[in-house]
Design a protein around this motif. Structure first.
Motif, PDB file in Angstrom:
ATOM      1  N   PHE A   1       0.659  -1.287  -0.152  1.00  0.00           N
ATOM      2  CA  PHE A   1       0.016  -0.015   0.096  1.00  0.00           C
ATOM      3  C   PHE A   1       0.883   1.165  -0.035  1.00  0.00           C
ATOM      4  CE2 PHE A   1      -3.143  -2.994   1.835  1.00  0.00           C
ATOM      5  CZ  PHE A   1      -4.383  -2.581   1.167  1.00  0.00           C
ATOM      6  N   HIS A   2       0.109   2.463  -0.632  1.00  0.00           N
ATOM      7  CA  HIS A   2       1.047   3.768  -0.306  1.00  0.00           C
ATOM      8  C   HIS A   2      -0.008   4.713  -0.514  1.00  0.00           C
ATOM      9  CE1 HIS A   2       3.234   7.349  -1.564  1.00  0.00           C
ATOM     10  NE2 HIS A   2       4.229   6.724  -1.149  1.00  0.00           N
ATOM     11  N   GLN A   3       0.209   5.349   0.443  1.00  0.00           N
ATOM     12  CA  GLN A   3      -0.656   6.687   0.558  1.00  0.00           C
ATOM     13  C   GLN A   3      -0.019   8.090   0.286  1.00  0.00           C
ATOM     14  OE1 GLN A   3      -4.058   6.900   2.516  1.00  0.00           O
ATOM     15  NE2 GLN A   3      -4.094   8.952   2.095  1.00  0.00           N
ATOM     16  N   SER A   4      -0.397   8.749  -0.751  1.00  0.00           N
ATOM     17  CA  SER A   4       0.860   9.720  -1.315  1.00  0.00           C
ATOM     18  C   SER A   4       0.156  11.162  -0.679  1.00  0.00           C
ATOM     19  CB  SER A   4       0.634  10.067  -2.605  1.00  0.00           C
ATOM     20  OG  SER A   4      -0.502  10.289  -3.402  1.00  0.00           O
ATOM     21  N   GLY A   5      -1.284  11.389  -0.565  1.00  0.00           N
ATOM     22  CA  GLY A   5      -1.786  12.572   0.046  1.00  0.00           C
ATOM     23  C   GLY A   5      -2.242  13.466  -0.865  1.00  0.00           C
ATOM     24  N   GLY A   6      -2.228  13.322  -2.149  1.00  0.00           N
ATOM     25  CA  GLY A   6      -2.492  14.404  -3.205  1.00  0.00           C
ATOM     26  C   GLY A   6      -3.989  14.524  -2.970  1.00  0.00           C
ATOM     27  N   CYS A   7      -4.640  15.253  -3.904  1.00  0.00           N
ATOM     28  CA  CYS A   7      -6.176  15.602  -4.187  1.00  0.00           C
ATOM     29  C   CYS A   7      -6.736  14.254  -4.613  1.00  0.00           C
ATOM     30  CB  CYS A   7      -6.365  16.719  -4.717  1.00  0.00           C
ATOM     31  SG  CYS A   7      -6.182  16.696  -6.263  1.00  0.00           S
TER      32      CYS A   7
ATOM     33  N   PRO B   1      -5.513   5.260   0.403  1.00  0.00           N
ATOM     34  CA  PRO B   1      -4.461   4.448   0.229  1.00  0.00           C
ATOM     35  C   PRO B   1      -4.611   3.527  -1.419  1.00  0.00           C
ATOM     36  CG  PRO B   1      -6.301   3.240   1.681  1.00  0.00           C
ATOM     37  CD  PRO B   1      -6.626   4.842   1.406  1.00  0.00           C
ATOM     38  N   MET B   2      -3.474   3.383  -1.787  1.00  0.00           N
ATOM     39  CA  MET B   2      -3.414   2.646  -3.206  1.00  0.00           C
ATOM     40  C   MET B   2      -2.907   1.420  -2.724  1.00  0.00           C
ATOM     41  SD  MET B   2      -4.819   5.046  -5.072  1.00  0.00           S
ATOM     42  CE  MET B   2      -4.188   4.912  -6.853  1.00  0.00           C
ATOM     43  N   CYS B   3      -3.498   0.216  -3.462  1.00  0.00           N
ATOM     44  CA  CYS B   3      -2.848  -0.879  -3.416  1.00  0.00           C
ATOM     45  C   CYS B   3      -2.072  -1.382  -4.542  1.00  0.00           C
ATOM     46  CB  CYS B   3      -3.976  -2.038  -3.120  1.00  0.00           C
ATOM     47  SG  CYS B   3      -3.497  -3.636  -2.654  1.00  0.00           S
ATOM     48  N   TYR B   4      -0.937  -2.004  -4.810  1.00  0.00           N
ATOM     49  CA  TYR B   4      -0.084  -2.291  -6.009  1.00  0.00           C
ATOM     50  C   TYR B   4       0.286  -3.685  -5.741  1.00  0.00           C
ATOM     51  CZ  TYR B   4      -0.155   2.852  -6.581  1.00  0.00           C
ATOM     52  OH  TYR B   4      -0.592   4.213  -6.847  1.00  0.00           O
ATOM     53  N   PRO B   5       0.658  -4.196  -6.830  1.00  0.00           N
ATOM     54  CA  PRO B   5       1.594  -5.482  -6.653  1.00  0.00           C
ATOM     55  C   PRO B   5       3.098  -4.954  -6.054  1.00  0.00           C
ATOM     56  CG  PRO B   5       0.771  -5.395  -8.832  1.00  0.00           C
ATOM     57  CD  PRO B   5       0.589  -3.992  -8.233  1.00  0.00           C
ATOM     58  N   ARG B   6       3.474  -5.445  -5.068  1.00  0.00           N
ATOM     59  CA  ARG B   6       4.699  -5.291  -4.452  1.00  0.00           C
ATOM     60  C   ARG B   6       5.840  -5.010  -5.526  1.00  0.00           C
ATOM     61  NH1 ARG B   6       6.479  -8.550   0.605  1.00  0.00           N
ATOM     62  NH2 ARG B   6       4.072  -8.037   0.853  1.00  0.00           N
ATOM     63  N   GLY B   7       6.549  -3.742  -5.519  1.00  0.00           N
ATOM     64  CA  GLY B   7       7.649  -3.552  -6.126  1.00  0.00           C
ATOM     65  C   GLY B   7       7.149  -2.690  -7.640  1.00  0.00           C
ATOM     66  N   GLU B   8       5.745  -2.521  -7.776  1.00  0.00           N
ATOM     67  CA  GLU B   8       5.677  -1.908  -8.882  1.00  0.00           C
ATOM     68  C   GLU B   8       5.483  -0.225  -8.565  1.00  0.00           C
ATOM     69  OE1 GLU B   8       2.610  -3.004 -11.729  1.00  0.00           O
ATOM     70  OE2 GLU B   8       3.504  -4.919 -11.927  1.00  0.00           O
ATOM     71  N   PHE B   9       5.543   0.050  -7.367  1.00  0.00           N
ATOM     72  CA  PHE B   9       5.476   1.376  -6.835  1.00  0.00           C
ATOM     73  C   PHE B   9       6.655   1.756  -6.258  1.00  0.00           C
ATOM     74  CE2 PHE B   9       4.951   5.020  -4.294  1.00  0.00           C
ATOM     75  CZ  PHE B   9       4.234   6.088  -5.214  1.00  0.00           C
ATOM     76  N   ARG B  10       7.482   2.257  -6.680  1.00  0.00           N
ATOM     77  CA  ARG B  10       8.937   2.556  -5.974  1.00  0.00           C
ATOM     78  C   ARG B  10       8.935   3.811  -4.830  1.00  0.00           C
ATOM     79  NH1 ARG B  10      13.727   2.723  -9.929  1.00  0.00           N
ATOM     80  NH2 ARG B  10      14.192   0.621  -9.294  1.00  0.00           N
TER      81      ARG B  10
ATOM     82  N   GLY C   1      10.569   6.013  -2.147  1.00  0.00           N
ATOM     83  CA  GLY C   1      11.918   6.725  -2.112  1.00  0.00           C
ATOM     84  C   GLY C   1      12.064   7.245  -0.727  1.00  0.00           C
ATOM     85  N   GLY C   2      13.117   8.135  -0.538  1.00  0.00           N
ATOM     86  CA  GLY C   2      13.672   8.556   0.781  1.00  0.00           C
ATOM     87  C   GLY C   2      12.483   9.474   1.644  1.00  0.00           C
ATOM     88  N   SER C   3      11.529   9.984   0.922  1.00  0.00           N
ATOM     89  CA  SER C   3      10.713  10.730   1.352  1.00  0.00           C
ATOM     90  C   SER C   3       9.325   9.925   1.766  1.00  0.00           C
ATOM     91  CB  SER C   3      10.301  12.065   0.130  1.00  0.00           C
ATOM     92  OG  SER C   3       9.663  11.587  -0.789  1.00  0.00           O
ATOM     93  N   ASP C   4       9.359   8.609   1.746  1.00  0.00           N
ATOM     94  CA  ASP C   4       8.362   7.928   2.079  1.00  0.00           C
ATOM     95  C   ASP C   4       8.493   7.004   3.480  1.00  0.00           C
ATOM     96  OD1 ASP C   4       6.516   8.013  -0.122  1.00  0.00           O
ATOM     97  OD2 ASP C   4       7.838   6.952  -1.423  1.00  0.00           O
ATOM     98  N   VAL C   5       7.590   6.833   4.399  1.00  0.00           N
ATOM     99  CA  VAL C   5       7.705   6.427   5.551  1.00  0.00           C
ATOM    100  C   VAL C   5       6.845   4.804   5.766  1.00  0.00           C
ATOM    101  CG1 VAL C   5       7.085   6.630   7.917  1.00  0.00           C
ATOM    102  CG2 VAL C   5       7.996   8.487   6.520  1.00  0.00           C
ATOM    103  N   LEU C   6       7.741   3.871   6.204  1.00  0.00           N
ATOM    104  CA  LEU C   6       7.140   2.566   6.524  1.00  0.00           C
ATOM    105  C   LEU C   6       6.124   2.579   7.652  1.00  0.00           C
ATOM    106  CD1 LEU C   6       6.325  -0.387   5.415  1.00  0.00           C
ATOM    107  CD2 LEU C   6       8.415  -0.746   6.621  1.00  0.00           C
ATOM    108  N   LEU C   7       4.851   2.653   7.706  1.00  0.00           N
ATOM    109  CA  LEU C   7       4.076   2.794   8.829  1.00  0.00           C
ATOM    110  C   LEU C   7       3.875   1.267   9.375  1.00  0.00           C
ATOM    111  CD1 LEU C   7       1.332   5.155   7.861  1.00  0.00           C
ATOM    112  CD2 LEU C   7       3.325   5.451   8.889  1.00  0.00           C
TER     113      LEU C   7
ATOM    114  N   ALA D   1       5.144  13.933   3.998  1.00  0.00           N
ATOM    115  CA  ALA D   1       4.595  14.893   4.248  1.00  0.00           C
ATOM    116  C   ALA D   1       3.025  14.407   4.824  1.00  0.00           C
ATOM    117  CB  ALA D   1       4.345  15.651   2.762  1.00  0.00           C
ATOM    118  N   GLN D   2       2.574  13.414   4.319  1.00  0.00           N
ATOM    119  CA  GLN D   2       1.305  12.997   4.913  1.00  0.00           C
ATOM    120  C   GLN D   2       1.643  12.518   6.319  1.00  0.00           C
ATOM    121  OE1 GLN D   2      -1.268  14.138   3.264  1.00  0.00           O
ATOM    122  NE2 GLN D   2      -2.232  12.133   3.947  1.00  0.00           N
TER     123      GLN D   2
END
Length: 113
Positions: free
Chosen positions: A14-20, A26-35, A37-43, A57-58
């Motif tokens: 899952f990834h939550q970007s926080g845009g509009c 929360p977006m669900c992807y096959p693992r590894g299909e969304f990269r 980066g250093g500005s992402d936090v593993l919750l 930021a979120q």
């Protein structure tokens, strides 16, 4: 739903970007299909071993809340794996208790991408 999607697509993330719009879900992807980066936090992990990442930021906005990934009827984003199922993932939240905040403050900072 996570188990059903994993059976079809393999390991997930899952990834939550926080845009509009859909970026606030929360977006669900096959693992590894969304990269991530250093500005992402593993919750943490959802449904056992599915990582849930959030943009830093979120995370700054949500760090004082307990988050629960839920699934509800309705159409989500076309980029998230659950969209064709007629459901969408969303976050439910509640404020952390003082005890939870103290426990988290004593832990190392969350892992970054």
């Amino acid at each position: 739903m996570v188990d059903r999607l994993a059976a079809r697509h393999g390991p997930l993330m899952f990834h939550q970007s926080g845009g509009c719009c859909d970026g606030s879900s929360p977006m669900c992807y096959p693992r590894g299909e969304f990269r991530v980066g250093g500005s992402d936090v593993l919750l943490g992990l959802v449904a056992g071993d599915t990582p849930f990442w959030m943009s830093a930021a979120q995370y700054a906005y949500w760090r004082h809340t307990h988050l629960t990934v839920d699934v509800v009827p309705g159409r989500g984003s076309g980029f998230s794996l659950e969209a064709p199922e007629g459901v969408r993932f969303l976050l439910r939240s509640r404020l952390l208790t003082d005890e939870e905040l103290e426990r988290i403050a004593a832990e190392p900072p969350p892992r970054r991408g």
